[in-house]
Design a protein around this motif. Structure first.
Motif, PDB file in Angstrom:
ATOM      1  N   LEU A 212     -11.542 -10.930  26.409  1.00  0.00           N
ATOM      2  CA  LEU A 212     -11.256 -12.153  25.276  1.00  0.00           C
ATOM      3  C   LEU A 212     -10.848 -13.344  26.483  1.00  0.00           C
ATOM      4  N   VAL A 213     -11.703 -14.078  25.779  1.00  0.00           N
ATOM      5  CA  VAL A 213     -11.715 -15.456  26.404  1.00  0.00           C
ATOM      6  C   VAL A 213     -11.409 -16.319  25.581  1.00  0.00           C
ATOM      7  N   ASP A 214     -10.372 -17.781  26.940  1.00  0.00           N
ATOM      8  CA  ASP A 214      -9.812 -19.112  25.832  1.00  0.00           C
ATOM      9  C   ASP A 214     -11.396 -20.086  25.935  1.00  0.00           C
ATOM     10  N   ASP A 215     -10.571 -21.649  25.462  1.00  0.00           N
ATOM     11  CA  ASP A 215     -11.607 -21.825  25.520  1.00  0.00           C
ATOM     12  C   ASP A 215     -11.853 -22.314  26.058  1.00  0.00           C
ATOM     13  N   ARG A 216     -11.230 -22.026  27.054  1.00  0.00           N
ATOM     14  CA  ARG A 216     -11.849 -22.905  28.954  1.00  0.00           C
ATOM     15  C   ARG A 216     -12.993 -22.085  29.195  1.00  0.00           C
ATOM     16  N   ASP A 217     -13.923 -20.639  28.752  1.00  0.00           N
ATOM     17  CA  ASP A 217     -14.534 -19.600  29.120  1.00  0.00           C
ATOM     18  C   ASP A 217     -13.795 -19.208  30.107  1.00  0.00           C
ATOM     19  N   LEU A 218     -12.347 -18.658  30.070  1.00  0.00           N
ATOM     20  CA  LEU A 218     -12.015 -18.272  31.026  1.00  0.00           C
ATOM     21  C   LEU A 218     -11.750 -16.240  31.264  1.00  0.00           C
ATOM     22  N   VAL A 219     -11.412 -15.858  31.407  1.00  0.00           N
ATOM     23  CA  VAL A 219     -11.216 -14.310  31.111  1.00  0.00           C
ATOM     24  C   VAL A 219     -10.324 -13.507  30.829  1.00  0.00           C
ATOM     25  N   VAL A 220      -9.149 -13.403  29.773  1.00  0.00           N
ATOM     26  CA  VAL A 220      -8.403 -13.658  29.851  1.00  0.00           C
ATOM     27  C   VAL A 220      -7.163 -12.089  29.541  1.00  0.00           C
ATOM     28  N   GLY A 221      -8.126 -11.750  29.244  1.00  0.00           N
ATOM     29  CA  GLY A 221      -8.231 -10.162  28.435  1.00  0.00           C
ATOM     30  C   GLY A 221      -9.254  -9.514  28.864  1.00  0.00           C
ATOM     31  N   CYS A 222      -8.844  -7.875  29.418  1.00  0.00           N
ATOM     32  CA  CYS A 222      -9.939  -6.828  29.148  1.00  0.00           C
ATOM     33  C   CYS A 222      -9.100  -5.576  28.263  1.00  0.00           C
ATOM     34  N   LEU A 223     -10.654  -5.110  27.874  1.00  0.00           N
ATOM     35  CA  LEU A 223     -10.380  -3.998  27.630  1.00  0.00           C
ATOM     36  C   LEU A 223     -11.745  -2.416  27.337  1.00  0.00           C
ATOM     37  N   GLN A 224     -11.415  -1.332  27.446  1.00  0.00           N
ATOM     38  CA  GLN A 224     -12.717  -0.940  27.332  1.00  0.00           C
ATOM     39  C   GLN A 224     -12.447   0.167  26.105  1.00  0.00           C
TER      40      GLN A 224
END
Length: 148
Positions: A54-66
């Motif tokens: 999950l990437v915010d509007d600044r291209d920062l990864v703020v979440g993940c999952l597999q």
């Protein structure tokens, strides 16, 4: 927010999320080992596995999952989606990102034709359990693991 498959360049950010749930870990401080590289390549090459970010509007990864799509004979031969390693950046929790991440991955599984979404959660993660309960997940099974 955008949910999409992780790129190799985002592997340090994903590993940083997995490193510590309670604090923000700088991706630049994470060591990406050859084992991580192999695992990422294997996941990326497998149509039944995804590391999603999950990437915010600044291209920062703020979440993940597999998520792993498992074929099975039960449920009329439909796939089931197994979700693991769900993480939201420690400094971005409480604003609905986890709910949005899960809503989107559930919709993705449903669009793929999965009949069931399942996950396990460490017994010590009581906040996570309340979160999954609030999403409608039922505690229907006990899980077992055998370390090898």
């Amino acid at each position: 927010m955008v949910l999409r498959p992780a790129t190799r360049a985002e592997l340090p950010a994903v590993l940083a999320l997995l490193a510590d749930e309670e604090r923000v870990v700088d991706p630049a401080s994470v060591t990406v080992t050859p084992a991580h590289e192999r695992a990422f390549a294997d996941i990326e090459a497998d149509a039944r596995n995804e590391i999603l970010v999950l990437v915010d509007d600044r291209d920062l990864v703020v979440g993940c999952l597999q998520v792993t799509y498992i074929p099975g004979l039960g449920k009329g031969g439909a796939e089931r989606a197994l979700i693991e390693a769900v993480r939201i950046r420690a400094d971005r929790r409480g604003g609905g990102l986890g709910r949005e991440l899960m809503r989107r991955v559930i919709a993705r599984a449903e669009a793929r034709g999965c009949a069931l979404v399942q996950l396990t959660s460490n017994k010590s993660r009581t906040d996570a359990h309340r979160f999954y309960d609030s999403l409608g997940f039922a505690r229907s099974h006990d899980g077992f693991k055998l370390a090898l």
